[in-house]
Design a protein around this motif. Structure first.
Motif, PDB file in Angstrom:
ATOM      1  N   ASN A  46      24.351  40.293  33.413  1.00 54.77           N
ATOM      2  CA  ASN A  46      25.539  41.246  32.903  1.00 54.77           C
ATOM      3  C   ASN A  46      26.672  41.465  33.961  1.00 54.77           C
ATOM      4  OD1 ASN A  46      24.227  41.003  30.410  1.00 54.77           O
ATOM      5  ND2 ASN A  46      23.188  42.956  30.695  1.00 54.77           N
ATOM      6  N   PHE A  47      25.883  41.730  35.165  1.00 50.91           N
ATOM      7  CA  PHE A  47      26.937  42.000  36.452  1.00 50.91           C
ATOM      8  C   PHE A  47      27.818  40.768  36.722  1.00 50.91           C
ATOM      9  CE2 PHE A  47      27.206  41.577  41.038  1.00 50.91           C
ATOM     10  CZ  PHE A  47      28.051  42.519  41.212  1.00 50.91           C
ATOM     11  N   MET A  48      27.046  39.835  36.874  1.00 52.87           N
ATOM     12  CA  MET A  48      27.908  38.507  37.135  1.00 52.87           C
ATOM     13  C   MET A  48      29.065  38.095  36.257  1.00 52.87           C
ATOM     14  SD  MET A  48      27.065  37.589  39.971  1.00 52.87           S
ATOM     15  CE  MET A  48      27.992  36.077  40.392  1.00 52.87           C
TER      16      MET A  48
ATOM     17  N   GLU B 231      35.973  42.346  39.620  1.00 61.28           N
ATOM     18  CA  GLU B 231      36.107  42.489  40.971  1.00 61.28           C
ATOM     19  C   GLU B 231      35.705  41.585  42.226  1.00 61.28           C
ATOM     20  OE1 GLU B 231      35.540  47.311  41.118  1.00 61.28           O
ATOM     21  OE2 GLU B 231      34.019  46.530  40.419  1.00 61.28           O
ATOM     22  N   ARG B 232      35.861  40.486  41.682  1.00 64.03           N
ATOM     23  CA  ARG B 232      35.499  39.329  42.757  1.00 64.03           C
ATOM     24  C   ARG B 232      36.242  39.373  43.858  1.00 64.03           C
ATOM     25  NH1 ARG B 232      35.962  34.029  39.722  1.00 64.03           N
ATOM     26  NH2 ARG B 232      33.746  34.610  38.917  1.00 64.03           N
ATOM     27  N   GLU B 233      37.720  39.593  43.874  1.00 65.28           N
ATOM     28  CA  GLU B 233      38.461  39.655  44.949  1.00 65.28           C
ATOM     29  C   GLU B 233      37.944  40.954  46.123  1.00 65.28           C
ATOM     30  OE1 GLU B 233      40.508  37.219  46.044  1.00 65.28           O
ATOM     31  OE2 GLU B 233      39.746  35.945  44.291  1.00 65.28           O
ATOM     32  N   ARG B 234      37.870  41.847  45.309  1.00 63.12           N
ATOM     33  CA  ARG B 234      37.240  43.040  46.183  1.00 63.12           C
ATOM     34  C   ARG B 234      35.960  42.616  46.992  1.00 63.12           C
ATOM     35  NH1 ARG B 234      36.395  49.059  43.922  1.00 63.12           N
ATOM     36  NH2 ARG B 234      38.611  49.202  44.377  1.00 63.12           N
ATOM     37  N   TYR B 235      35.023  42.193  46.290  1.00 61.87           N
ATOM     38  CA  TYR B 235      33.730  41.623  46.886  1.00 61.87           C
ATOM     39  C   TYR B 235      33.730  40.894  47.918  1.00 61.87           C
ATOM     40  CZ  TYR B 235      30.609  44.110  43.819  1.00 61.87           C
ATOM     41  OH  TYR B 235      29.991  45.022  42.928  1.00 61.87           O
TER      42      TYR B 235
ATOM     43  N   PHE C 299      30.478  59.385  40.411  1.00 62.74           N
ATOM     44  CA  PHE C 299      31.878  59.485  40.696  1.00 62.74           C
ATOM     45  C   PHE C 299      32.642  58.305  40.330  1.00 62.74           C
ATOM     46  CE2 PHE C 299      29.521  62.423  43.757  1.00 62.74           C
ATOM     47  CZ  PHE C 299      30.175  63.577  43.409  1.00 62.74           C
ATOM     48  N   ASP C 300      32.142  57.451  39.471  1.00 60.60           N
ATOM     49  CA  ASP C 300      32.812  56.279  39.097  1.00 60.60           C
ATOM     50  C   ASP C 300      33.503  55.287  40.352  1.00 60.60           C
ATOM     51  OD1 ASP C 300      33.510  54.542  37.232  1.00 60.60           O
ATOM     52  OD2 ASP C 300      35.741  55.283  36.995  1.00 60.60           O
ATOM     53  N   ALA C 301      32.614  55.175  41.239  1.00 61.16           N
ATOM     54  CA  ALA C 301      32.904  54.470  42.477  1.00 61.16           C
ATOM     55  C   ALA C 301      32.815  53.050  42.454  1.00 61.16           C
ATOM     56  CB  ALA C 301      32.381  54.995  43.877  1.00 61.16           C
ATOM     57  N   GLY C 302      33.669  52.284  43.113  1.00 58.22           N
ATOM     58  CA  GLY C 302      33.429  50.911  43.014  1.00 58.22           C
ATOM     59  C   GLY C 302      32.949  50.514  44.319  1.00 58.22           C
TER      60      GLY C 302
END
Length: 213
Positions: free
Chosen positions: A14-16, A23-27, A55-58
């Protein structure tokens, strides 16, 4: 040989297909440039109180230390193994975080164990018993308070534990110096699992109040 937990594999799929795609670019950026979170959160290992969720953090936004009852031991450079202190050192010296938040929560199992001496394992020789011994003076005072209900004693010690950890943070020379120079701020917070309420500690009075959100 036992198989890897299927629930984790399903979650990974599910994550992938979900968050990672978004958020691929962020990773990729985090992988190439490294992390630079500005906030360090010391939270409980309890599965119900994950700071990243609350805290809904990325990815890359919080540096999180989790242990039983979200406690910070005093500064003790004695050559022993100190996981929490090592993580603190990394966050402060390497990542140079600007804020440290000690976040406790309601219905904490570690705090309940400290108050209920009949719970096992709580002998001085057990890991949990020795760890919760950091709160022994406050625990003994609250245990003997017959005016309070068990739930009130639990909440009181959960919040006292936060203040105790903040005091212990200041026993670390680097943290004390950075706070005094205005380059680091220490905060306390308490999360109510049953209602989702966040309570923030007033730095001057030590009281906990609900912020406007």
């Amino acid at each position: 040989m036992q198989s890897f937990p299927s629930s984790l594999l399903n979650g990974y799929r599910n994550f992938m297909s979900g968050r990672y795609v978004d958020e691929r670019e962020r990773y990729r950026s985090l992988a190439e440039e490294g992390q630079s979170p500005t906030t360090l959160v010391i939270a409980c290992s309890d599965s119900r109180s994950a700071p990243e969720t609350i805290f809904d953090a990325g990815p890359g936004e919080l540096f999180v230390i989790r242990n039983v009852a979200n406690m910070v031991p005093p500064h003790e450079p004695d050559g022993q193994f100190h996981a929490t202190s090592a993580a603190l050192e990394f966050g402060v010296k390497v990542l140079k975080v600007r804020d440290i938040v000690v976040m406790g929560h309601g219905r904490c199992g570690g705090i309940r164990a400290a108050l209920d001496t009949t719970s096992a394992p709580l002998s001085d020789g057990d890991f949990i018993g020795k760890w919760m011994g950091l709160l022994k003076p406050a625990t003994e005072q609250i245990q003997n308070n017959d005016v309070m209900t068990p739930a009130e004693r639990q909440t009181a010690l959960e919040r006292i534990s936060i203040r105790n950890s903040l005091n212990n943070l200041r026993s670390f020379p680097d943290i004390q110096m950075l706070e005094e120079s205005g380059n680091l701020a220490l905060h306390g917070a308490w999360f109510d699992i049953s209602t989702g309420e966040l309570w923030v500690m007033d730095a001057k009075t030590g009281d906990f109040t609900r912020p406007e959100v």
